[in-house]
Each structure stands twice: as structure tokens, then as C-alpha cells.
Motif scaffolding. Sequence first.
Motif, PDB file in Angstrom:
ATOM      1  N   THR A   1       0.791  -1.242   0.000  1.00  0.00           N
ATOM      2  CA  THR A   1       0.000   0.000   0.000  1.00  0.00           C
ATOM      3  C   THR A   1       0.820   1.287   0.000  1.00  0.00           C
ATOM      4  O   THR A   1       0.254   2.368  -0.153  1.00  0.00           O
ATOM      5  CB  THR A   1      -0.937   0.033   1.226  1.00  0.00           C
ATOM      6  OG1 THR A   1      -0.158  -0.109   2.422  1.00  0.00           O
ATOM      7  CG2 THR A   1      -1.962  -1.085   1.158  1.00  0.00           C
ATOM      8  N   VAL A   2       2.141   1.196   0.184  1.00  0.00           N
ATOM      9  CA  VAL A   2       2.970   2.404   0.228  1.00  0.00           C
ATOM     10  C   VAL A   2       4.109   2.287  -0.779  1.00  0.00           C
ATOM     11  O   VAL A   2       4.883   1.326  -0.749  1.00  0.00           O
ATOM     12  CB  VAL A   2       3.543   2.642   1.644  1.00  0.00           C
ATOM     13  CG1 VAL A   2       4.375   3.931   1.655  1.00  0.00           C
ATOM     14  CG2 VAL A   2       2.426   2.728   2.682  1.00  0.00           C
ATOM     15  N   ILE A   3       4.225   3.282  -1.656  1.00  0.00           N
ATOM     16  CA  ILE A   3       5.294   3.353  -2.658  1.00  0.00           C
ATOM     17  C   ILE A   3       6.210   4.508  -2.283  1.00  0.00           C
ATOM     18  O   ILE A   3       5.745   5.612  -1.967  1.00  0.00           O
ATOM     19  CB  ILE A   3       4.707   3.594  -4.074  1.00  0.00           C
ATOM     20  CG1 ILE A   3       3.699   2.494  -4.432  1.00  0.00           C
ATOM     21  CG2 ILE A   3       5.824   3.647  -5.119  1.00  0.00           C
ATOM     22  CD1 ILE A   3       2.911   2.784  -5.708  1.00  0.00           C
ATOM     23  N   ASP A   4       7.505   4.279  -2.316  1.00  0.00           N
ATOM     24  CA  ASP A   4       8.458   5.317  -1.937  1.00  0.00           C
ATOM     25  C   ASP A   4       8.335   6.525  -2.859  1.00  0.00           C
ATOM     26  O   ASP A   4       8.158   6.394  -4.079  1.00  0.00           O
ATOM     27  CB  ASP A   4       9.881   4.772  -1.997  1.00  0.00           C
ATOM     28  CG  ASP A   4      10.876   5.724  -1.358  1.00  0.00           C
ATOM     29  OD1 ASP A   4      11.049   5.642  -0.130  1.00  0.00           O
ATOM     30  OD2 ASP A   4      11.454   6.559  -2.086  1.00  0.00           O
ATOM     31  N   PHE A   5       8.453   7.711  -2.280  1.00  0.00           N
ATOM     32  CA  PHE A   5       8.216   8.942  -3.038  1.00  0.00           C
ATOM     33  C   PHE A   5       9.240   9.172  -4.143  1.00  0.00           C
ATOM     34  O   PHE A   5       8.992   9.966  -5.065  1.00  0.00           O
ATOM     35  CB  PHE A   5       8.162  10.159  -2.094  1.00  0.00           C
ATOM     36  CG  PHE A   5       9.478  10.633  -1.561  1.00  0.00           C
ATOM     37  CD1 PHE A   5      10.209  11.630  -2.216  1.00  0.00           C
ATOM     38  CD2 PHE A   5      10.006  10.104  -0.386  1.00  0.00           C
ATOM     39  CE1 PHE A   5      11.417  12.075  -1.718  1.00  0.00           C
ATOM     40  CE2 PHE A   5      11.223  10.542   0.112  1.00  0.00           C
ATOM     41  CZ  PHE A   5      11.937  11.522  -0.552  1.00  0.00           C
ATOM     42  N   GLU A   6      10.372   8.491  -4.081  1.00  0.00           N
ATOM     43  CA  GLU A   6      11.369   8.656  -5.127  1.00  0.00           C
ATOM     44  C   GLU A   6      11.132   7.729  -6.320  1.00  0.00           C
ATOM     45  O   GLU A   6      11.820   7.831  -7.331  1.00  0.00           O
ATOM     46  CB  GLU A   6      12.773   8.448  -4.555  1.00  0.00           C
ATOM     47  CG  GLU A   6      13.182   9.539  -3.564  1.00  0.00           C
ATOM     48  CD  GLU A   6      14.613   9.418  -3.097  1.00  0.00           C
ATOM     49  OE1 GLU A   6      15.212   8.336  -3.321  1.00  0.00           O
ATOM     50  OE2 GLU A   6      15.140  10.378  -2.516  1.00  0.00           O
ATOM     51  N   GLU A   7      10.140   6.827  -6.177  1.00  0.00           N
ATOM     52  CA  GLU A   7       9.766   5.967  -7.294  1.00  0.00           C
ATOM     53  C   GLU A   7       8.638   6.616  -8.088  1.00  0.00           C
ATOM     54  O   GLU A   7       7.997   7.566  -7.629  1.00  0.00           O
ATOM     55  CB  GLU A   7       9.325   4.587  -6.774  1.00  0.00           C
ATOM     56  CG  GLU A   7      10.437   3.820  -6.083  1.00  0.00           C
ATOM     57  CD  GLU A   7       9.983   2.429  -5.661  1.00  0.00           C
ATOM     58  OE1 GLU A   7       8.957   1.945  -6.210  1.00  0.00           O
ATOM     59  OE2 GLU A   7      10.619   1.834  -4.786  1.00  0.00           O
ATOM     60  N   LYS A   8       8.366   6.079  -9.265  1.00  0.00           N
ATOM     61  CA  LYS A   8       7.310   6.620 -10.120  1.00  0.00           C
ATOM     62  C   LYS A   8       5.967   6.543  -9.401  1.00  0.00           C
ATOM     63  O   LYS A   8       5.583   5.490  -8.891  1.00  0.00           O
ATOM     64  CB  LYS A   8       7.251   5.826 -11.428  1.00  0.00           C
ATOM     65  CG  LYS A   8       6.230   6.370 -12.413  1.00  0.00           C
ATOM     66  CD  LYS A   8       6.219   5.558 -13.701  1.00  0.00           C
ATOM     67  CE  LYS A   8       5.176   6.110 -14.668  1.00  0.00           C
ATOM     68  NZ  LYS A   8       5.112   5.308 -15.929  1.00  0.00           N
ATOM     69  N   ASN A   9       5.278   7.676  -9.341  1.00  0.00           N
ATOM     70  CA  ASN A   9       3.965   7.797  -8.683  1.00  0.00           C
ATOM     71  C   ASN A   9       4.024   7.485  -7.190  1.00  0.00           C
ATOM     72  O   ASN A   9       2.999   7.182  -6.572  1.00  0.00           O
ATOM     73  CB  ASN A   9       2.918   6.890  -9.357  1.00  0.00           C
ATOM     74  CG  ASN A   9       2.708   7.234 -10.811  1.00  0.00           C
ATOM     75  OD1 ASN A   9       2.691   8.408 -11.174  1.00  0.00           O
ATOM     76  ND2 ASN A   9       2.562   6.217 -11.649  1.00  0.00           N
ATOM     77  N   GLY A  10       5.220   7.539  -6.596  1.00  0.00           N
ATOM     78  CA  GLY A  10       5.360   7.238  -5.179  1.00  0.00           C
ATOM     79  C   GLY A  10       4.934   8.383  -4.288  1.00  0.00           C
ATOM     80  O   GLY A  10       4.826   9.535  -4.727  1.00  0.00           O
ATOM     81  N   TYR A  11       4.704   8.062  -2.999  1.00  0.00           N
ATOM     82  CA  TYR A  11       4.152   9.068  -2.094  1.00  0.00           C
ATOM     83  C   TYR A  11       4.564   8.859  -0.633  1.00  0.00           C
ATOM     84  O   TYR A  11       4.259   9.696   0.215  1.00  0.00           O
ATOM     85  CB  TYR A  11       2.615   9.060  -2.172  1.00  0.00           C
ATOM     86  CG  TYR A  11       2.033   7.666  -2.214  1.00  0.00           C
ATOM     87  CD1 TYR A  11       1.858   6.922  -1.064  1.00  0.00           C
ATOM     88  CD2 TYR A  11       1.706   7.075  -3.430  1.00  0.00           C
ATOM     89  CE1 TYR A  11       1.364   5.630  -1.102  1.00  0.00           C
ATOM     90  CE2 TYR A  11       1.204   5.790  -3.484  1.00  0.00           C
ATOM     91  CZ  TYR A  11       1.022   5.066  -2.326  1.00  0.00           C
ATOM     92  OH  TYR A  11       0.539   3.782  -2.376  1.00  0.00           O
TER      93      TYR A  11
END
Length: 478
Positions: free
Chosen positions: A408-418
Motif C-alpha cells: 500500500t505504500v510506494i516510496d516517493f522517489e519511485e514513479k507515482n510514489g508518495y
Amino acid sequence: MNIVHISAECYPYAKAGGLGDVVGALPKYLNQSGHRSHVIIPFYYNNKLKKANKTLVYESNALLGGEPFIFRVYKIDDSQDFDLFVIDIPGRFDRPGVYIDPWSGHAYWDEKERFFSFQIAALEWLKIQDEKPDIIHSHDHHTGLIPFMMSQAFRFEKFRETPSVLTIHNGEYQGRYNRDDYDLLPAFNLENLGLLDWDGALNSLAAGIKSAWKVTTVSEGYMNELLEYCHGLEQLLRHEKEKTTGIVNGIDSDVWNPADDPYISDHFSVKNFKTGKKKNKKVLCDEFSINHNRPLFSFIGRLVREKGADLLPGLIKSCHENGIEASFLVLGTGDPGLHQIFENLQSDYVGYFDTRLEYNEKLAHQIYAGSDFLLMPSRVEPCGLNQLYAMRYGTIPVVRKTGGLADTVIDFEEKNGYGVVFDEFDQKEAVEAVKRGVELFNIKQLFNKKVKQVMSLDYSWKSSTGNYIKLYHSLLNK
């Protein structure tokens, strides 16, 4: 469909963790989808249930082994979104705690007798209903014997063809007892005793996995982790893999809504989050005498090993010693040793760190609304709801990549991350994650973009409910 959930917890009447939130929300959304769903839990003598308006609907006796016990079923008249029934068993649940005595901090000594009798009573009551359930859905080891008794106990032959679902919310706890405790259950063909056994013990969760028609977990990532390691049950889960699936939890977006949350000081939405977050943060920081100009990292939850709470003291010390411009706040209860450590930190780092060692629903909402980041350094996180609540309130999750957190969590430095994500359960990695969070906070345009992004994500129960409905239909079609 007529779906019955049997559980040890159900928000807001009895909650110790995420299980209570799930069982308090999924039936509501099933009903909104045109089905009929109700919940059965024990009648704990907590303030919420004692004060609730309720109606006695059934009273009878049942047997726990050879010993009869009385049970009463009440309908909670105050429950509006779904029918909630509580089973009162004198001498077993007439206590305030769900699992733990709030006065001593220790688990109740008679867990086995409590939850065995509850499960037996629930099926005894369902057995006399005019309308048989289409699906019986049990949750965790506390109700893991339900699928076994439905399929094996002579008294409950009525449920032989009723599909059963077991959801594993946390495979850490399995309900292990002596193998000879099988004689506490209603009579069954002893040739099938192996269904209860795992590694020489009666294992309630293992019995549920073997006996249920379908086994779910609360995220795909957690299901994959359980297949690799589940405290001895991984081999069983691999064997039963055909009937397992992961369905990520949702959140009740009516309860968790910053636009009208009665627990927070100032309401806001994605349209005015800058001013709304600022006002809530000031209220929170003023209450704890924390500098509100620094990024605030908060932890909400049980102070236990699984949640990675033991990593926090070292993390906070290291950040302070390295001059990292941040503030920290911890809300929760758990390990008494950690309580003492946090109390000492509270004295040593006034203005940098503070804590409230209690369960406080109102304060939790205010922390979600007023914090900049939520810390979740979990060793184990089947799904995780806190990160979903946080994002709903515009708070960026800082998580270890495990279970449902990875889903449920994508790193903000990845594409579309937050979010801010770190891989290993390691203090240096956690400190580095905090540093990255501080850097993100100081780039105001990017930070505000990420806050807006997380508030726009949809983790409501609507999608997850649809997946459960599909699963239920697939079982009925069999």
C-alpha cells in the motif's frame, strides 16, 4: 446473501487492533452492497457494551467438555450499520479486557475456556435460527475452530454444506493448546482428530486452515510472507495454497474523514489541507509542548515487538544526537519495559519527544490530522490500517517494506510514489528514512504535492468488499 461474521473484536464495541476495525467495517459495506451481514462477538463487560441498549434474544445451555455453561445472546440496539449480537457467558467474558486484564497487563489465564465456549455458543445459537446463513466467516484463531465444528461435530451437522471462510489477520497468534483438549469440543469422529493437530498440539488456527472452505489474509503481500514463514504453519499453508488468497483491507471512509471527524480540532479536505493540517498540528504540538515548525513524526499503536516499537527509542536518540531537526510523538500501550524507556526519554528530550502511554481514540485521530509523518517500522504487518488512516488525513507514512505496508505504500522517489520506505529492520535504515522525510518536508512544493496525492488515494472498503463478494459467490456456486 446472508453472511455471518464471528469474531473476538468489532469496532467500536470491542477493539484491540486492526481485527476490530475490519469486522466493524466489512459487514457495513456488505450491507450497502445489497447483502445481509451481521456480527457475533463476546459480551465483554467494558463501558461501551455495558452502556449500550440491548435486547435479550436467546438464552440456553451448552457443554464445554462435560461441564454445562449458561449463555445469553443479546442484540445491540445501538448498532446502526449492521446487526451486532453479543454472547454473554458468565464467568468467562464478564471482564473489561478483550484479551488482557487492564489492571495487571497480563493475558487472561482461561483464554482456552473463554474462546472455546464462545465458539460453541455461537454455533448453538445459529443452529436454531429459522434462516440458515449462506456464509459463516470466522476471524483469526479465536474463532478458528468454527470451520472445524461446522464440518465435523455431530451437533452441527446442519452446517455441513454451509461454506466457511477463515481470515488470518495475524499468523503470530495461533491458539495452541494441549492435544487432549479436543474433548472440550462437541463430539466428532475421532478418526478426524488430525484436523485439530499440528506439531503435537491442538492448534486452533491450523484447524481452521484445514477445515475452512477458503482461507484469506489481509493483503497479497502478507499471504506470500506466510507461505514462507508462519511460525510453523508455512508448510500447511503451502499444502492448502489452492484455497488461499489475499484481499487487502480497506478503511471506513465515513469514520476516517477529516472533513467531519468529531475527534479533530479543525476540519479539512484535500481542497484546504494546507491550512487544515497547520491548525491541527498547532493544537497537537501545543498540547505536547513540541515545536510545530519542525516536521512531526508520530507512532500510534501497540508497543510490541511485531510493530517494531523497540526500534523507536534508539531511533529517537540517534536523531537527536545527530541534530536532525524533527519532533517525535508516541501513542500506545504494550511492553512495560518500553513504557519505562519512553518515560525516561520524555524527561531527557523535552520539546523533541513526548509520549502518551494509553489507548486514546480521540487523541489518535488528532495525531493523524496534525502529524507530518507516521512511523511504522514493523517487523510484521499483515495489512496495516494506520498507514491508510494517516494518508486519509494527509500524513505521509514512513514504513518498513513488509506485508501490507509493501502493498500500500510506494516510496516517493519511485514513479507515482508518495511515502518513505526502508527495507531492513535496522536502526540505521530507519534513521536514514527519517532524514529523507525531513528533506522532503523542507522542499515545500514537493511535500505539499505528496500530501495532496496521499489524500486523493482511495483505500475505502468498496473495492475490498467487491472482492469478498466475488469470493462468497464462488463458494456458493460450488
